[in-house]
Design an enzyme around this catalytic site. Structure first.
Site, PDB file in Angstrom:
ATOM      1  N   ASP A 114      63.325  87.387 -28.133  1.00 23.52           N
ATOM      2  CA  ASP A 114      62.321  86.479 -28.698  1.00 23.52           C
ATOM      3  C   ASP A 114      62.345  86.472 -30.221  1.00 23.52           C
ATOM      4  OD1 ASP A 114      61.228  85.688 -26.167  1.00 23.52           O
ATOM      5  OD2 ASP A 114      60.188  87.601 -26.073  1.00 23.52           O
ATOM      6  N   ARG A 122      50.200  98.175 -29.578  1.00 25.52           N
ATOM      7  CA  ARG A 122      49.895  96.884 -30.192  1.00 25.52           C
ATOM      8  C   ARG A 122      48.812  96.920 -31.271  1.00 25.52           C
ATOM      9  NH1 ARG A 122      54.438  96.350 -28.804  1.00 25.52           N
ATOM     10  NH2 ARG A 122      55.156  94.809 -27.292  1.00 25.52           N
ATOM     11  N   ASP A 132      50.053  90.691 -24.794  1.00 26.47           N
ATOM     12  CA  ASP A 132      50.293  91.150 -26.161  1.00 26.47           C
ATOM     13  C   ASP A 132      49.847  90.146 -27.213  1.00 26.47           C
ATOM     14  OD1 ASP A 132      51.229  93.629 -25.483  1.00 26.47           O
ATOM     15  OD2 ASP A 132      53.343  93.066 -25.508  1.00 26.47           O
ATOM     16  N   SER A 167      63.022  91.587 -19.542  1.00 27.45           N
ATOM     17  CA  SER A 167      62.107  91.697 -20.671  1.00 27.45           C
ATOM     18  C   SER A 167      61.651  93.148 -20.725  1.00 27.45           C
ATOM     19  CB  SER A 167      60.904  90.763 -20.474  1.00 27.45           C
ATOM     20  OG  SER A 167      59.970  90.941 -21.518  1.00 27.45           O
TER      21      SER A 167
END
Length: 407
Positions: free
Chosen positions: A18, A98, A127, A179
């Site tokens: 990404d 995060r 996220d 992923s």
């Protein structure tokens, strides 16, 4: 947000699929803006290798690597361990990192005079919420760019097409295009064959598991490990004192070698859908288990049971991106107070994916062998009769009422 005003963007950069293509995409779609790539080092180790060269070659002006390992461990993981926070058996690996990364992104964006912060989270995931709530807490006026909400790319295959068209180097192929998210605490796997819950994960496939091996390949002899805690926090492993992040790293080695901490779950995402993932959390699984063992020895019943209830709420807050919230801070204060006497040593046996208790001691134990023994003790068993009579009095009164004999 007026695109014309976006001249400098701070990008949360991992070097994965990404974020690798986001750099050229930003420059194409946001006035050839300056892109400052920021990688949060949360213990992903070799994933940081070659990251600076890759970021600059694909169009970033520079790469900033923020060392966040100890901050993540000391400020987020240990308070969560004290509370025993689990989200539907998931040990919150991605969610732990995060808020700390989001906070640092905001700090760097302000320091660099950036006009926006960009992240590569999909519009389907959790996220995006975690990053953006942290950014709103520390840079409330900062614009946020989320390409997955803007671009025409619809799949990871199309992302690979874009990367190939723009000469962006990738470490994955279409066949290994899981992923993944990795930090010191865990590694997640999603996508490809895992998207169908009917498919059994191939744990023995070379390259699938990264933090350890499957229980089927684990040694035939058990591994013993001892952990020392002080006020709920780990302070030593096998008698050697070290900081918490080093303890987790060592437990990752021991747990990984014995097939510990692999779970396959379908979880309830914040955005409303269910998601299937495989998580590796070898050291964290051992640490949680050991802490729970010591709590059994040192916490009174009421405190333990209330903490177990509050742990669900605490985990929800972390999972849902609300680490920086008054209620989380209040619950952390409860966790600290309730862990005041969670001090002692726990011995465990690791064997083919299993964690087996092998003894524990504490200077603050509430266990009395004299009271619990089947042999003669100071406990007067006659006392139980009066206790039961009073405890059962409401039950007796109800029965008498139903029988019409209540006076």
């Amino acid at each position: 947000m007026n695109k014309e005003n976006i001249k400098k963007v701070v990008l949360a950069y991992s070097g994965g699929l990404d974020t690798s293509i986001i750099i050229p995409w930003l420059k194409e779609n946001y006035n050839n803006c300056e892109v400052i790539a920021v990688a949060g080092n949360v213990g992903q180790a070799d994933e940081l290798e070659g990251l600076e060269e890759k970021a600059i070659k694909t169009g970033a002006s520079k790469l900033i690597v923020a060392d966040l390992v100890d901050e993540m461990v000391d400020d987020v993981i240990i308070p969560s361990l004290k509370m025993g926070a689990k989200y539907e058996t998931y040990l919150l690996g991605t969610a732990f990192a995060r808020p700390i990364i989001g906070k640092r992104l905001a700090e760097i964006a302000i320091a660099e005079g950036a006009d926006a912060i960009c992240h590569g989270c999909t519009g389907k995931g959790n996220d995006q919420v975690r990053f953006e709530l942290a950014i709103k807490r520390f840079a409330p006026d900062m614009a946020i760019i989320a390409p997955w909400r803007e671009w025409d790319i619809k799949s990871r295959d199309e992302e690979i097409d874009y990367a190939e068209a723009h000469n962006v180097p990738l470490k994955i192929s279409r066949e290994t295009n899981y992923s993944k998210d990795k930090n010191l605490w865990h590694l997640s796997h999603e996508g490809l064959d895992l998207e169908d819950p009917a498919n059994e994960p191939d744990y023995d496939k070379p390259g699938f598991l990264e933090m350890g091996i499957s229980p089927f390949q684990a040694p035939d002899e058990p591994t013993y490990v001892t952990l020392d805690f002080e006020a709920g926090a780990p302070v030593a492993i096998n008698g050697e004192k070290m900081k918490a992040s080093a303890i987790i790293a060592e437990l990752n080695k021991l747990g990984g070698a014995n097939g510990i901490g692999i779970i396959d779950i379908v979880e309830n995402r914040l955005v409303g859908m269910k998601d299937r993932g495989v998580y590796e959390t070898p050291g964290g699984t051992i640490l949680y288990f050991a802490h729970e063992q010591l709590e059994m020895l040192t916490l009174d019943k009421d405190t333990l049971h209330l903490k177990q209830k509050l742990a669900v709420d605490f985990a929800d807050l972390i999972y849902n991106g609300k680490w920086f919230s008054p209620i989380r801070e209040a619950l952390s204060a409860f966790a600290d107070e309730s862990n005041k006497y969670v001090t002692g040593t726990v011995k465990l046996k690791l064997y083919k994916g299993n964690i087996i208790p092998a003894g524990m001691t504490s200077p603050y134990t509430l266990y009395s062998e004299n009271l619990a023994t089947f042999d003669e003790s100071d406990y007067d068993q006659k006392d139980s009769q009066g206790f039961i009579n009073l405890w059962g009095l409401p039950t007796k009164v109800q029965a008498l009422r139903e029988q019409g004999r209540l006076k």
